[in-house]
Design a protein around this motif. Structure first.
Motif: not given
Length: 242
Positions: A89-90, A112-113, A127-130, A135-139
């Motif tokens: 992942e990157r 964006l991942v 992914g979007k988060a606070k 955010a990276i995990r969601k992406g």
């Protein structure tokens, strides 16, 4: 167990005579599709939302079987949606998003991942988060749900392709061995994680990172499968690879 999954995943491939049944479970719903990988057609699709118990599984099975009966499909090959190994992942893009609300401003991060195994499998996730790690995990999770198979030819692509996403347009050109990946940073990430070693690229219109990256992936996915290309032109696979 991991080796068994890897071996099983390589053998599953849907055709017109025997399409592939793919079942997927998200956090909130159950999904199932009957797919012809050769023609890139989805014959039947069904979804059960809001529940993931035994009753939901039976309801999903009934929907799929009814759709298969209407399409005249009597047999399928089952895809367990096995995990793909060696995924890397990157993070391609990181942005801070500001939202103005009644009490003031709230800040969050959008990421964006790109995820791939450098051997023909690649996917993009947003992914979007606070917080940035969340955010990276969601992406990464979204990218793994949207993995695509890319048909490569000797470390490059077999044909010149182009695709447009919003205001960004990307063209990809085959390159000789040793040329390397000639592309911008964001498009290079998609190409390298897909397993492309030699290629030229050109971007037109908007240089927006998200749009140009998605346009590059869209162009790669549009590459025809060798079997489909040869069948349409009445060629043998040996002629295509030679």
């Amino acid at each position: 167990m991991a080796e068994k999954k890897k071996k099983f995943g390589k053998k599953v491939f849907g055709s017109k005579e025997r399409p592939r049944l793919c079942v997927y479970k998200s956090l909130r719903s159950l999904y199932a599709q009957v797919i012809d990988d050769v023609a890139r057609v989805t014959y039947v699709a069904a979804c059960v939302q809001g529940k993931k118990n035994l009753a939901a599984g039976k309801e999903l099975a009934e929907k799929i079987f009814d759709g298969m009966k209407n399409k005249g499909i009597d047999k399928v090959c089952f895809d367990r949606n096995a995990e793909i190994e060696n995924l890397e992942e990157r993070m391609v893009d990181l942005r801070r998003v500001t939202k103005v609300v009644k009490g003031g401003r709230t800040f969050s991060f959008a990421v964006l991942v790109v995820v791939g195994n450098r051997n023909g499998i690649v996917g993009l996730g947003y992914g979007k988060a606070k917080e940035i790690p969340e955010a990276i995990r969601k992406g990464v999770e979204e990218a793994k749900r949207r993995l695509c198979k890319i048909h490569l030819h000797r470390g490059s692509i077999a044909f010149e392709v182009q695709a447009k996403y919003c205001a960004s347009k990307v063209r990809l050109f085959p390159a000789a061995p040793g040329a390397g990946v000639i592309a911008g940073e964001n498009i290079r990430a998609v190409l390298e994680y897909a397993g492309v070693q030699d290629i030229f690229s050109k971007t037109y219109g908007s240089r927006n990172t998200v749009n140009s990256t998605k346009a590059a992936l869209k162009a790669l996915v549009s590459l025809p499968q060798p079997q489909t290309f040869c069948r349409e032109r009445e060629m043998q696979l040996d002629e295509f690879y030679n």
